[in-house]
Scaffold this motif. Structure first.
Motif, PDB file in Angstrom:
ATOM      1  N   ASP A 154       0.837  -1.078  -0.076  1.00  0.00           N
ATOM      2  CA  ASP A 154       0.063   0.182  -0.041  1.00  0.00           C
ATOM      3  C   ASP A 154       1.026   1.394   0.081  1.00  0.00           C
ATOM      4  OD1 ASP A 154      -2.450  -1.551   0.186  1.00  0.00           O
ATOM      5  OD2 ASP A 154      -1.884  -1.837   2.512  1.00  0.00           O
ATOM      6  N   ALA A 155       2.179   1.042   0.483  1.00  0.00           N
ATOM      7  CA  ALA A 155       3.110   2.192   0.298  1.00  0.00           C
ATOM      8  C   ALA A 155       4.485   1.967   0.365  1.00  0.00           C
ATOM      9  CB  ALA A 155       2.702   3.044   1.835  1.00  0.00           C
ATOM     10  N   VAL A 156       5.507   2.839   0.134  1.00  0.00           N
ATOM     11  CA  VAL A 156       6.824   2.455  -0.152  1.00  0.00           C
ATOM     12  C   VAL A 156       7.667   3.444   0.414  1.00  0.00           C
ATOM     13  CG1 VAL A 156       8.566   1.880  -1.977  1.00  0.00           C
ATOM     14  CG2 VAL A 156       6.011   1.196  -2.410  1.00  0.00           C
ATOM     15  N   LEU A 157       8.709   2.818   1.158  1.00  0.00           N
ATOM     16  CA  LEU A 157       9.817   3.867   1.976  1.00  0.00           C
ATOM     17  C   LEU A 157      10.972   3.232   1.068  1.00  0.00           C
ATOM     18  CD1 LEU A 157      10.785   5.957   3.651  1.00  0.00           C
ATOM     19  CD2 LEU A 157      10.766   4.184   5.347  1.00  0.00           C
ATOM     20  N   ASP A 158      11.218   4.119  -0.140  1.00  0.00           N
ATOM     21  CA  ASP A 158      12.334   3.394  -0.998  1.00  0.00           C
ATOM     22  C   ASP A 158      13.753   4.179  -0.670  1.00  0.00           C
ATOM     23  OD1 ASP A 158      13.308   1.802  -2.943  1.00  0.00           O
ATOM     24  OD2 ASP A 158      11.475   2.229  -4.261  1.00  0.00           O
ATOM     25  N   LEU A 159      14.060   3.738   0.478  1.00  0.00           N
ATOM     26  CA  LEU A 159      15.289   4.336   0.891  1.00  0.00           C
ATOM     27  C   LEU A 159      16.451   4.056   0.184  1.00  0.00           C
ATOM     28  CD1 LEU A 159      14.871   4.032   4.995  1.00  0.00           C
ATOM     29  CD2 LEU A 159      14.583   6.339   3.606  1.00  0.00           C
ATOM     30  N   THR A 160      16.617   2.962  -0.529  1.00  0.00           N
ATOM     31  CA  THR A 160      17.839   2.178  -1.127  1.00  0.00           C
ATOM     32  C   THR A 160      17.508   2.232  -2.554  1.00  0.00           C
ATOM     33  OG1 THR A 160      18.162   1.335   0.958  1.00  0.00           O
ATOM     34  CG2 THR A 160      19.638   0.774  -0.772  1.00  0.00           C
ATOM     35  N   THR A 161      17.978   3.174  -3.558  1.00  0.00           N
ATOM     36  CA  THR A 161      17.799   2.769  -4.916  1.00  0.00           C
ATOM     37  C   THR A 161      19.028   2.698  -5.574  1.00  0.00           C
ATOM     38  OG1 THR A 161      17.780   5.327  -4.761  1.00  0.00           O
ATOM     39  CG2 THR A 161      15.762   4.526  -4.917  1.00  0.00           C
ATOM     40  N   THR A 162      20.241   1.724  -4.931  1.00  0.00           N
ATOM     41  CA  THR A 162      21.332   1.629  -5.404  1.00  0.00           C
ATOM     42  C   THR A 162      21.094   0.593  -6.841  1.00  0.00           C
ATOM     43  OG1 THR A 162      23.479   0.761  -4.886  1.00  0.00           O
ATOM     44  CG2 THR A 162      21.548  -0.327  -4.051  1.00  0.00           C
ATOM     45  N   GLU A 163      20.189  -0.070  -7.023  1.00  0.00           N
ATOM     46  CA  GLU A 163      20.139  -1.061  -8.033  1.00  0.00           C
ATOM     47  C   GLU A 163      20.187  -0.148  -9.642  1.00  0.00           C
ATOM     48  OE1 GLU A 163      17.341  -4.260  -6.454  1.00  0.00           O
ATOM     49  OE2 GLU A 163      16.634  -2.076  -6.089  1.00  0.00           O
ATOM     50  N   ILE A 164      19.739   1.094  -9.260  1.00  0.00           N
ATOM     51  CA  ILE A 164      19.670   2.136 -10.687  1.00  0.00           C
ATOM     52  C   ILE A 164      20.948   2.431 -10.985  1.00  0.00           C
ATOM     53  CG2 ILE A 164      19.041   4.405 -11.437  1.00  0.00           C
ATOM     54  CD1 ILE A 164      16.208   3.949  -9.919  1.00  0.00           C
ATOM     55  N   CYS A 165      22.007   2.289  -9.912  1.00  0.00           N
ATOM     56  CA  CYS A 165      23.516   2.656 -10.233  1.00  0.00           C
ATOM     57  C   CYS A 165      23.964   1.511 -11.055  1.00  0.00           C
ATOM     58  CB  CYS A 165      24.297   2.743  -8.878  1.00  0.00           C
ATOM     59  SG  CYS A 165      23.875   4.060  -7.761  1.00  0.00           S
ATOM     60  N   ALA A 207      16.331   8.669   9.389  1.00  0.00           N
ATOM     61  CA  ALA A 207      15.271   7.516   9.359  1.00  0.00           C
ATOM     62  C   ALA A 207      13.879   8.066   9.790  1.00  0.00           C
ATOM     63  CB  ALA A 207      15.657   6.303  10.057  1.00  0.00           C
ATOM     64  N   VAL A 208      13.820   8.433  11.170  1.00  0.00           N
ATOM     65  CA  VAL A 208      12.359   9.019  11.559  1.00  0.00           C
ATOM     66  C   VAL A 208      11.851   9.934  10.721  1.00  0.00           C
ATOM     67  CG1 VAL A 208      11.354  10.101  13.564  1.00  0.00           C
ATOM     68  CG2 VAL A 208      12.957   8.341  13.773  1.00  0.00           C
ATOM     69  N   THR A 209      12.648  10.950  10.260  1.00  0.00           N
ATOM     70  CA  THR A 209      12.066  11.867   9.263  1.00  0.00           C
ATOM     71  C   THR A 209      11.442  11.399   8.160  1.00  0.00           C
ATOM     72  OG1 THR A 209      13.878  13.618   9.944  1.00  0.00           O
ATOM     73  CG2 THR A 209      12.556  13.831   7.896  1.00  0.00           C
ATOM     74  N   ALA A 210      12.165  10.273   7.319  1.00  0.00           N
ATOM     75  CA  ALA A 210      11.707   9.930   6.469  1.00  0.00           C
ATOM     76  C   ALA A 210      10.321   8.848   6.748  1.00  0.00           C
ATOM     77  CB  ALA A 210      12.625   8.850   5.597  1.00  0.00           C
ATOM     78  N   ALA A 211      10.241   8.139   7.826  1.00  0.00           N
ATOM     79  CA  ALA A 211       9.313   7.398   8.014  1.00  0.00           C
ATOM     80  C   ALA A 211       7.947   8.268   8.513  1.00  0.00           C
ATOM     81  CB  ALA A 211       9.378   6.323   9.157  1.00  0.00           C
ATOM     82  N   GLU A 212       8.126   9.232   9.042  1.00  0.00           N
ATOM     83  CA  GLU A 212       7.032  10.115   9.495  1.00  0.00           C
ATOM     84  C   GLU A 212       6.733  10.805   8.215  1.00  0.00           C
ATOM     85  OE1 GLU A 212       4.337  12.398  11.564  1.00  0.00           O
ATOM     86  OE2 GLU A 212       5.250  10.795  11.708  1.00  0.00           O
ATOM     87  N   MET A 213       7.279  11.298   7.377  1.00  0.00           N
ATOM     88  CA  MET A 213       6.944  11.899   6.163  1.00  0.00           C
ATOM     89  C   MET A 213       5.876  10.975   5.293  1.00  0.00           C
ATOM     90  SD  MET A 213       9.266  13.422   2.989  1.00  0.00           S
ATOM     91  CE  MET A 213      10.073  14.347   3.999  1.00  0.00           C
ATOM     92  N   LEU A 214       6.290   9.431   5.360  1.00  0.00           N
ATOM     93  CA  LEU A 214       5.547   8.412   4.639  1.00  0.00           C
ATOM     94  C   LEU A 214       4.271   8.272   5.392  1.00  0.00           C
ATOM     95  CD1 LEU A 214       5.342   6.429   2.400  1.00  0.00           C
ATOM     96  CD2 LEU A 214       6.300   4.589   4.129  1.00  0.00           C
TER      97      LEU A 214
END
Length: 418
Positions: free
Chosen positions: A242-253, A401-408
Protein backbone atom coordinates in the motif's frame (compact mmCIF):
# COMPACT_ATOMS: atom_id res chain seq x y z
CA UNK A 1 -12.42 -30.49 4.82
CA UNK A 2 -12.05 -29.58 1.14
CA UNK A 3 -9.05 -31.23 -0.52
CA UNK A 4 -6.52 -28.96 -2.23
CA UNK A 5 -6.13 -29.25 -5.99
CA UNK A 6 -2.65 -29.49 -7.51
CA UNK A 7 -1.99 -28.48 -11.12
CA UNK A 8 0.69 -30.74 -12.63
CA UNK A 9 2.66 -29.18 -15.49
CA UNK A 10 4.60 -31.30 -17.92
CA UNK A 11 5.34 -32.21 -21.50
CA UNK A 12 3.00 -35.17 -21.84
CA UNK A 13 4.62 -36.35 -25.08
CA UNK A 14 7.84 -37.07 -23.16
CA UNK A 15 7.08 -37.08 -19.41
CA UNK A 16 3.62 -38.62 -19.03
CA UNK A 17 4.72 -41.75 -17.08
CA UNK A 18 6.56 -39.55 -14.59
CA UNK A 19 3.58 -37.20 -14.31
CA UNK A 20 1.25 -40.12 -13.67
CA UNK A 21 3.58 -41.48 -10.99
CA UNK A 22 3.63 -38.05 -9.32
CA UNK A 23 -0.16 -37.96 -9.51
CA UNK A 24 -0.30 -41.34 -7.73
CA UNK A 25 1.79 -39.87 -4.89
CA UNK A 26 -0.74 -37.05 -4.45
CA UNK A 27 -3.52 -39.24 -3.10
CA UNK A 28 -4.39 -36.66 -0.43
CA UNK A 29 -5.10 -34.05 -3.12
CA UNK A 30 -7.10 -33.58 -6.25
CA UNK A 31 -4.96 -33.20 -9.36
CA UNK A 32 -5.19 -31.71 -12.82
CA UNK A 33 -2.61 -32.58 -15.48
CA UNK A 34 -2.04 -29.92 -18.14
CA UNK A 35 -0.24 -30.86 -21.34
CA UNK A 36 2.45 -28.35 -22.31
CA UNK A 37 4.26 -30.71 -24.63
CA UNK A 38 5.29 -30.01 -28.18
CA UNK A 39 3.17 -32.84 -29.61
CA UNK A 40 -0.43 -33.10 -28.43
CA UNK A 41 -1.24 -36.18 -26.38
CA UNK A 42 -4.63 -37.86 -26.33
CA UNK A 43 -4.17 -39.85 -23.13
CA UNK A 44 -7.43 -39.78 -21.13
CA UNK A 45 -5.59 -38.95 -17.89
CA UNK A 46 -4.81 -35.46 -19.20
CA UNK A 47 -7.19 -32.91 -17.72
CA UNK A 48 -6.27 -29.92 -19.90
CA UNK A 49 -5.22 -30.74 -23.45
CA UNK A 50 -3.55 -28.79 -26.22
CA UNK A 51 -6.98 -28.15 -27.68
CA UNK A 52 -8.15 -26.67 -24.38
CA UNK A 53 -5.10 -24.42 -24.13
CA UNK A 54 -5.42 -23.18 -27.71
CA UNK A 55 -9.22 -22.91 -27.67
CA UNK A 56 -9.15 -19.12 -27.91
CA UNK A 57 -6.07 -18.78 -30.09
CA UNK A 58 -6.59 -17.06 -33.44
CA UNK A 59 -4.37 -19.65 -35.10
CA UNK A 60 -5.23 -23.15 -33.87
CA UNK A 61 -2.76 -25.00 -36.07
CA UNK A 62 -0.57 -27.62 -34.42
CA UNK A 63 2.62 -26.31 -32.86
CA UNK A 64 4.43 -29.63 -33.28
CA UNK A 65 6.12 -28.48 -36.49
CA UNK A 66 7.82 -25.57 -34.72
CA UNK A 67 11.34 -25.86 -33.38
CA UNK A 68 11.69 -26.01 -29.60
CA UNK A 69 12.30 -22.32 -29.04
CA UNK A 70 9.41 -21.23 -31.25
CA UNK A 71 7.03 -23.79 -29.77
CA UNK A 72 7.76 -22.52 -26.25
CA UNK A 73 7.24 -18.92 -27.35
CA UNK A 74 3.98 -19.82 -29.11
CA UNK A 75 2.51 -21.86 -26.26
CA UNK A 76 3.39 -19.68 -23.24
CA UNK A 77 0.80 -16.88 -23.65
CA UNK A 78 -2.10 -19.31 -24.18
CA UNK A 79 -1.02 -21.64 -21.37
CA UNK A 80 -0.52 -18.62 -19.11
CA UNK A 81 -4.07 -17.46 -19.76
CA UNK A 82 -5.36 -20.96 -18.97
CA UNK A 83 -3.50 -21.13 -15.64
CA UNK A 84 -4.56 -17.57 -14.75
CA UNK A 85 -8.21 -18.56 -15.23
CA UNK A 86 -7.80 -21.61 -12.98
CA UNK A 87 -6.25 -19.40 -10.29
CA UNK A 88 -8.85 -16.64 -10.57
CA UNK A 89 -11.65 -19.18 -10.30
CA UNK A 90 -9.93 -20.64 -7.20
CA UNK A 91 -9.83 -24.09 -8.77
CA UNK A 92 -6.16 -24.73 -7.91
CA UNK A 93 -4.17 -24.37 -4.69
CA UNK A 94 -0.69 -25.37 -5.79
CA UNK A 95 1.29 -26.04 -8.95
CA UNK A 96 4.09 -28.52 -9.60
CA UNK A 97 6.11 -29.01 -12.75
CA UNK A 98 8.58 -31.67 -13.83
CA UNK A 99 10.91 -31.38 -16.78
CA UNK A 100 14.24 -30.99 -18.48
CA UNK A 101 15.49 -27.72 -19.94
CA UNK A 102 12.52 -27.03 -22.24
CA UNK A 103 9.91 -28.26 -19.80
CA UNK A 104 11.49 -26.16 -17.04
CA UNK A 105 11.55 -23.05 -19.21
CA UNK A 106 7.88 -23.52 -20.06
CA UNK A 107 6.58 -24.50 -16.62
CA UNK A 108 8.43 -21.80 -14.70
CA UNK A 109 7.32 -19.15 -17.20
CA UNK A 110 3.71 -20.10 -16.41
CA UNK A 111 4.43 -20.02 -12.69
CA UNK A 112 6.01 -16.56 -12.92
CA UNK A 113 3.52 -14.98 -15.28
CA UNK A 114 0.22 -16.56 -14.27
CA UNK A 115 0.48 -16.84 -10.49
CA UNK A 116 1.17 -14.31 -7.73
CA UNK A 117 3.84 -14.42 -5.06
CA UNK A 118 2.56 -16.60 -2.24
CA UNK A 119 0.87 -19.21 -4.40
CA UNK A 120 2.66 -22.58 -3.90
CA UNK A 121 4.99 -23.37 -6.81
CA UNK A 122 7.43 -26.29 -7.08
CA UNK A 123 9.56 -27.30 -10.05
CA UNK A 124 11.41 -30.64 -10.21
CA UNK A 125 14.06 -30.10 -12.84
CA UNK A 126 17.28 -31.42 -14.29
CA UNK A 127 18.40 -27.77 -14.37
CA UNK A 128 17.93 -27.05 -10.66
CA UNK A 129 21.54 -27.55 -9.55
CA UNK A 130 22.85 -24.68 -11.69
CA UNK A 131 21.93 -21.03 -12.08
CA UNK A 132 18.19 -20.98 -11.44
CA UNK A 133 17.88 -17.20 -11.62
CA UNK A 134 16.32 -17.18 -15.12
CA UNK A 135 13.69 -19.68 -13.97
CA UNK A 136 12.84 -18.21 -10.56
CA UNK A 137 13.20 -14.50 -11.36
CA UNK A 138 11.71 -12.37 -8.57
CA UNK A 139 9.14 -14.98 -7.56
CA UNK A 140 8.94 -17.73 -4.92
CA UNK A 141 9.32 -20.80 -7.13
CA UNK A 142 10.87 -23.73 -5.25
CA UNK A 143 13.40 -25.61 -7.40
CA UNK A 144 14.21 -29.28 -6.67
CA UNK A 145 16.99 -31.08 -8.51
CA UNK A 146 15.88 -34.38 -10.02
CA UNK A 147 19.39 -35.89 -9.54
CA UNK A 148 18.82 -38.28 -12.47
CA UNK A 149 17.23 -37.35 -15.76
CA UNK A 150 13.45 -37.46 -15.95
CA UNK A 151 13.59 -40.21 -18.52
CA UNK A 152 12.07 -43.38 -17.15
CA UNK A 153 11.19 -44.40 -13.62
CA UNK A 154 13.74 -45.69 -11.12
CA UNK A 155 14.13 -45.64 -7.36
CA UNK A 156 16.05 -42.38 -7.21
CA UNK A 157 13.63 -40.47 -9.41
CA UNK A 158 10.58 -41.97 -7.71
CA UNK A 159 11.96 -40.92 -4.33
CA UNK A 160 12.57 -37.37 -5.55
CA UNK A 161 9.11 -37.13 -7.13
CA UNK A 162 7.52 -38.60 -4.01
CA UNK A 163 9.26 -36.05 -1.80
CA UNK A 164 8.19 -33.28 -4.18
CA UNK A 165 4.60 -34.52 -4.09
CA UNK A 166 4.66 -34.44 -0.31
CA UNK A 167 6.08 -30.92 -0.35
CA UNK A 168 3.53 -29.45 -2.76
CA UNK A 169 0.72 -31.28 -0.96
CA UNK A 170 1.71 -29.66 2.32
CA UNK A 171 2.10 -26.22 0.76
CA UNK A 172 -1.24 -26.43 -1.03
CA UNK A 173 -3.06 -27.61 2.10
CA UNK A 174 -1.65 -24.67 4.05
CA UNK A 175 -2.51 -22.26 1.25
CA UNK A 176 -6.10 -23.53 1.12
CA UNK A 177 -6.46 -23.16 4.90
CA UNK A 178 -5.24 -19.54 4.70
CA UNK A 179 -7.36 -18.40 1.77
CA UNK A 180 -10.25 -17.00 3.80
CA UNK A 181 -7.90 -15.40 6.32
CA UNK A 182 -5.81 -13.74 3.60
CA UNK A 183 -8.92 -12.28 2.00
CA UNK A 184 -9.91 -10.46 5.20
CA UNK A 185 -8.98 -6.80 5.50
CA UNK A 186 -5.53 -6.07 6.91
CA UNK A 187 -5.35 -4.06 10.13
CA UNK A 188 -2.94 -1.47 8.81
CA UNK A 189 -1.04 -0.47 5.67
CA UNK A 190 1.45 -2.82 4.07
CA UNK A 191 4.70 -0.93 3.55
CA UNK A 192 7.70 -1.94 1.43
CA UNK A 193 11.18 -0.68 2.34
CA UNK A 194 14.35 -1.14 0.26
CA UNK A 195 17.57 -1.95 2.12
CA UNK A 196 21.25 -2.65 1.53
CA UNK A 197 23.94 -3.59 4.04
CA UNK A 198 25.20 -0.01 4.04
CA UNK A 199 21.73 1.41 4.77
CA UNK A 200 20.63 -1.19 7.32
CA UNK A 201 20.64 1.16 10.35
CA UNK A 202 18.33 3.60 8.55
CA UNK A 203 15.91 0.88 7.47
CA UNK A 204 15.89 -0.73 10.91
CA UNK A 205 15.06 2.55 12.66
CA UNK A 206 12.44 3.49 10.05
CA UNK A 207 10.78 0.08 10.39
CA UNK A 208 10.73 0.34 14.17
CA UNK A 209 9.26 3.84 14.03
CA UNK A 210 6.50 2.86 11.60
CA UNK A 211 5.57 -0.13 13.74
CA UNK A 212 5.45 2.16 16.79
CA UNK A 213 3.27 4.91 15.33
CA UNK A 214 1.11 2.78 13.00
CA UNK A 215 -0.07 -0.23 15.02
CA UNK A 216 -1.13 -3.07 12.77
CA UNK A 217 1.02 -2.03 9.83
CA UNK A 218 3.09 -4.69 8.06
CA UNK A 219 6.60 -3.82 6.92
CA UNK A 220 8.23 -5.77 4.09
CA UNK A 221 11.99 -5.22 3.71
CA UNK A 222 13.58 -5.93 0.30
CA UNK A 223 17.31 -6.50 -0.11
CA UNK A 224 18.37 -4.30 -3.03
CA UNK A 225 20.25 -7.02 -4.90
CA UNK A 226 18.43 -6.76 -8.23
CA UNK A 227 16.00 -9.56 -7.52
CA UNK A 228 14.94 -7.70 -4.37
CA UNK A 229 14.07 -4.58 -6.33
CA UNK A 230 12.20 -6.61 -8.92
CA UNK A 231 10.26 -8.33 -6.13
CA UNK A 232 9.35 -4.95 -4.66
CA UNK A 233 8.12 -3.75 -8.04
CA UNK A 234 6.13 -6.94 -8.56
CA UNK A 235 4.38 -6.78 -5.19
CA UNK A 236 3.49 -3.14 -5.79
CA UNK A 237 2.09 -4.09 -9.20
CA UNK A 238 0.12 -7.02 -7.73
CA UNK A 239 -1.45 -4.74 -5.11
CA UNK A 240 0.22 -6.47 -2.17
CA UNK A 241 1.82 -3.21 -0.94
CA UNK A 242 0.00 0.00 0.00
CA UNK A 243 3.00 2.32 0.42
CA UNK A 244 6.75 2.37 -0.19
CA UNK A 245 9.72 3.80 1.70
CA UNK A 246 12.31 3.47 -1.05
CA UNK A 247 15.35 4.43 1.00
CA UNK A 248 17.80 2.38 -1.08
CA UNK A 249 17.80 2.96 -4.84
CA UNK A 250 21.30 1.62 -5.50
CA UNK A 251 20.05 -0.87 -8.11
CA UNK A 252 19.65 2.06 -10.49
CA UNK A 253 23.41 2.65 -10.23
CA UNK A 254 24.05 -0.88 -11.46
CA UNK A 255 21.55 -0.41 -14.29
CA UNK A 256 23.18 2.84 -15.40
CA UNK A 257 26.85 1.93 -14.95
CA UNK A 258 26.81 -1.82 -15.63
CA UNK A 259 27.02 -3.46 -12.22
CA UNK A 260 25.74 -6.93 -11.39
CA UNK A 261 22.75 -6.00 -9.18
CA UNK A 262 20.47 -4.13 -11.56
CA UNK A 263 16.73 -4.50 -11.03
CA UNK A 264 16.06 -3.45 -14.61
CA UNK A 265 15.17 -0.19 -16.28
CA UNK A 266 11.68 -0.02 -14.74
CA UNK A 267 12.79 0.21 -11.11
CA UNK A 268 10.47 2.70 -9.27
CA UNK A 269 7.89 2.60 -12.06
CA UNK A 270 5.27 0.35 -10.43
CA UNK A 271 4.60 2.75 -7.54
CA UNK A 272 4.60 5.64 -10.00
CA UNK A 273 1.93 3.94 -12.08
CA UNK A 274 -0.23 3.23 -9.02
CA UNK A 275 0.64 6.60 -7.41
CA UNK A 276 1.07 5.06 -3.98
CA UNK A 277 2.18 7.06 -0.94
CA UNK A 278 5.93 6.92 -1.34
CA UNK A 279 9.12 8.48 -0.02
CA UNK A 280 12.17 7.94 -2.22
CA UNK A 281 15.78 8.51 -1.19
CA UNK A 282 19.17 7.80 -2.72
CA UNK A 283 20.56 5.20 -0.35
CA UNK A 284 23.77 3.55 -1.61
CA UNK A 285 23.75 5.57 -4.83
CA UNK A 286 27.45 6.06 -4.18
CA UNK A 287 28.28 2.56 -5.35
CA UNK A 288 28.18 0.04 -8.17
CA UNK A 289 28.37 -3.68 -7.38
CA UNK A 290 30.66 -6.35 -8.80
CA UNK A 291 31.71 -9.80 -7.65
CA UNK A 292 35.28 -10.74 -6.80
CA UNK A 293 38.01 -8.18 -7.61
CA UNK A 294 38.87 -10.20 -10.71
CA UNK A 295 35.31 -9.76 -12.01
CA UNK A 296 35.53 -5.97 -12.30
CA UNK A 297 35.49 -5.04 -16.02
CA UNK A 298 38.82 -3.85 -17.32
CA UNK A 299 37.37 -0.56 -18.53
CA UNK A 300 37.11 0.56 -14.89
CA UNK A 301 40.73 -0.27 -14.16
CA UNK A 302 42.35 1.69 -16.98
CA UNK A 303 43.58 5.25 -17.12
CA UNK A 304 45.39 7.59 -14.78
CA UNK A 305 42.33 8.66 -12.81
CA UNK A 306 41.51 5.17 -11.57
CA UNK A 307 38.33 4.30 -9.72
CA UNK A 308 37.81 4.09 -5.98
CA UNK A 309 37.01 0.54 -4.84
CA UNK A 310 35.98 -1.01 -1.55
CA UNK A 311 36.16 -4.75 -0.91
CA UNK A 312 32.97 -5.38 1.01
CA UNK A 313 33.75 -9.10 1.38
CA UNK A 314 35.63 -11.72 -0.67
CA UNK A 315 32.83 -11.98 -3.24
CA UNK A 316 31.55 -8.38 -3.33
CA UNK A 317 33.54 -5.46 -4.73
CA UNK A 318 32.04 -1.95 -4.61
CA UNK A 319 33.04 0.90 -6.94
CA UNK A 320 32.38 4.57 -6.16
CA UNK A 321 30.13 6.37 -8.64
CA UNK A 322 31.61 9.41 -10.39
CA UNK A 323 30.05 12.83 -10.82
CA UNK A 324 29.13 12.03 -14.42
CA UNK A 325 27.49 8.78 -13.35
CA UNK A 326 25.64 10.51 -10.53
CA UNK A 327 24.11 12.90 -13.04
CA UNK A 328 22.87 9.96 -15.13
CA UNK A 329 21.56 8.16 -12.04
CA UNK A 330 19.66 11.26 -10.95
CA UNK A 331 18.04 11.56 -14.37
CA UNK A 332 16.90 7.94 -14.35
CA UNK A 333 15.42 8.24 -10.86
CA UNK A 334 13.61 11.43 -11.88
CA UNK A 335 12.31 9.88 -15.09
CA UNK A 336 10.98 6.81 -13.29
CA UNK A 337 9.18 8.67 -10.49
CA UNK A 338 7.47 11.05 -12.90
CA UNK A 339 4.02 10.18 -14.12
CA UNK A 340 0.75 11.72 -15.16
CA UNK A 341 -0.84 13.21 -12.08
CA UNK A 342 1.62 11.69 -9.59
CA UNK A 343 0.71 13.29 -6.28
CA UNK A 344 1.87 11.07 -3.42
CA UNK A 345 5.63 10.92 -3.99
CA UNK A 346 8.30 12.80 -2.01
CA UNK A 347 12.08 12.77 -2.57
CA UNK A 348 14.26 13.03 0.56
CA UNK A 349 17.99 13.67 0.14
CA UNK A 350 20.52 12.92 2.94
CA UNK A 351 23.15 15.57 2.25
CA UNK A 352 25.37 14.23 5.04
CA UNK A 353 26.04 11.04 3.07
CA UNK A 354 24.08 8.35 1.22
CA UNK A 355 25.64 5.22 2.80
CA UNK A 356 27.92 3.99 5.56
CA UNK A 357 30.87 4.48 3.21
CA UNK A 358 29.84 7.97 2.11
CA UNK A 359 30.61 9.84 5.32
CA UNK A 360 33.72 11.82 6.35
CA UNK A 361 36.73 9.58 6.84
CA UNK A 362 35.34 6.65 4.87
CA UNK A 363 36.20 5.29 1.43
CA UNK A 364 33.36 6.75 -0.65
CA UNK A 365 33.01 10.19 0.95
CA UNK A 366 32.66 12.54 -2.03
CA UNK A 367 30.32 15.47 -1.33
CA UNK A 368 30.93 16.91 -4.80
CA UNK A 369 29.62 13.77 -6.50
CA UNK A 370 26.68 13.65 -4.10
CA UNK A 371 25.87 17.28 -4.90
CA UNK A 372 25.66 16.43 -8.60
CA UNK A 373 23.15 13.70 -7.76
CA UNK A 374 21.08 16.00 -5.52
CA UNK A 375 21.12 18.94 -7.93
CA UNK A 376 20.19 16.72 -10.87
CA UNK A 377 17.12 15.44 -9.06
CA UNK A 378 16.11 18.97 -8.11
CA UNK A 379 16.56 20.21 -11.68
CA UNK A 380 14.75 17.28 -13.28
CA UNK A 381 11.77 17.43 -10.92
CA UNK A 382 11.43 21.19 -10.68
CA UNK A 383 7.88 22.30 -11.57
CA UNK A 384 6.74 18.65 -11.82
CA UNK A 385 4.87 18.72 -8.53
CA UNK A 386 7.08 16.19 -6.74
CA UNK A 387 8.75 17.88 -3.73
CA UNK A 388 12.50 17.33 -3.34
CA UNK A 389 13.60 17.93 0.25
CA UNK A 390 17.18 18.18 1.50
CA UNK A 391 17.96 16.80 4.95
CA UNK A 392 21.36 17.70 6.38
CA UNK A 393 21.91 14.40 8.17
CA UNK A 394 23.51 11.28 6.69
CA UNK A 395 21.16 8.47 5.71
CA UNK A 396 21.95 6.21 8.68
CA UNK A 397 21.38 8.93 11.26
CA UNK A 398 18.38 7.73 13.35
CA UNK A 399 16.78 11.17 13.01
CA UNK A 400 16.96 10.96 9.21
CA UNK A 401 15.25 7.57 9.31
CA UNK A 402 12.51 8.93 11.56
CA UNK A 403 12.07 11.97 9.31
CA UNK A 404 11.61 9.70 6.27
CA UNK A 405 9.24 7.34 8.10
CA UNK A 406 7.16 10.19 9.51
CA UNK A 407 6.93 11.78 6.08
CA UNK A 408 5.57 8.50 4.72
CA UNK A 409 3.14 8.13 7.63
CA UNK A 410 1.70 11.56 6.90
CA UNK A 411 1.33 10.71 3.21
CA UNK A 412 -0.47 7.46 4.09
CA UNK A 413 -2.89 9.28 6.38
CA UNK A 414 -3.57 12.02 3.83
CA UNK A 415 -4.05 9.43 1.09
CA UNK A 416 -6.54 7.51 3.21
CA UNK A 417 -8.44 10.70 4.02
CA UNK A 418 -8.78 11.49 0.31
Amino acid sequence: MTLPTILLLGTCDTKLPELLYTQSRLSACKTLIIDIGRNASTDPSISITHADILAHASNKESISHLDRSDYITALIPHATATVQTLFQEKRIHGVMGIGGSCGTALATALMRDALPVGFPKLMVSTMASGDVGPYVGETDICMMYSVVDIAGRNRVLETVLGNAAGAISGMASFYLSKMDEDESAAEGPRIGISMFGVTTPAVTRAREYLEEVMPGCEVYVFHATGSGGRALERLVQEGVLDAVLDLTTTEICDEVVGGVLSAGESRLCAATKRDLPRVVSVGACDMVNFGTPESVPGEFLKGENGRVFHHHNPTVTLMRTTREECAKIGKVIAKNVRGDGVKWTRILLPTGGVSMLDVPGHAFWDPEADEVLFATLEDELRDIGIPVIREERQINDPDFAVTAAEMLRQLIEEHRAK
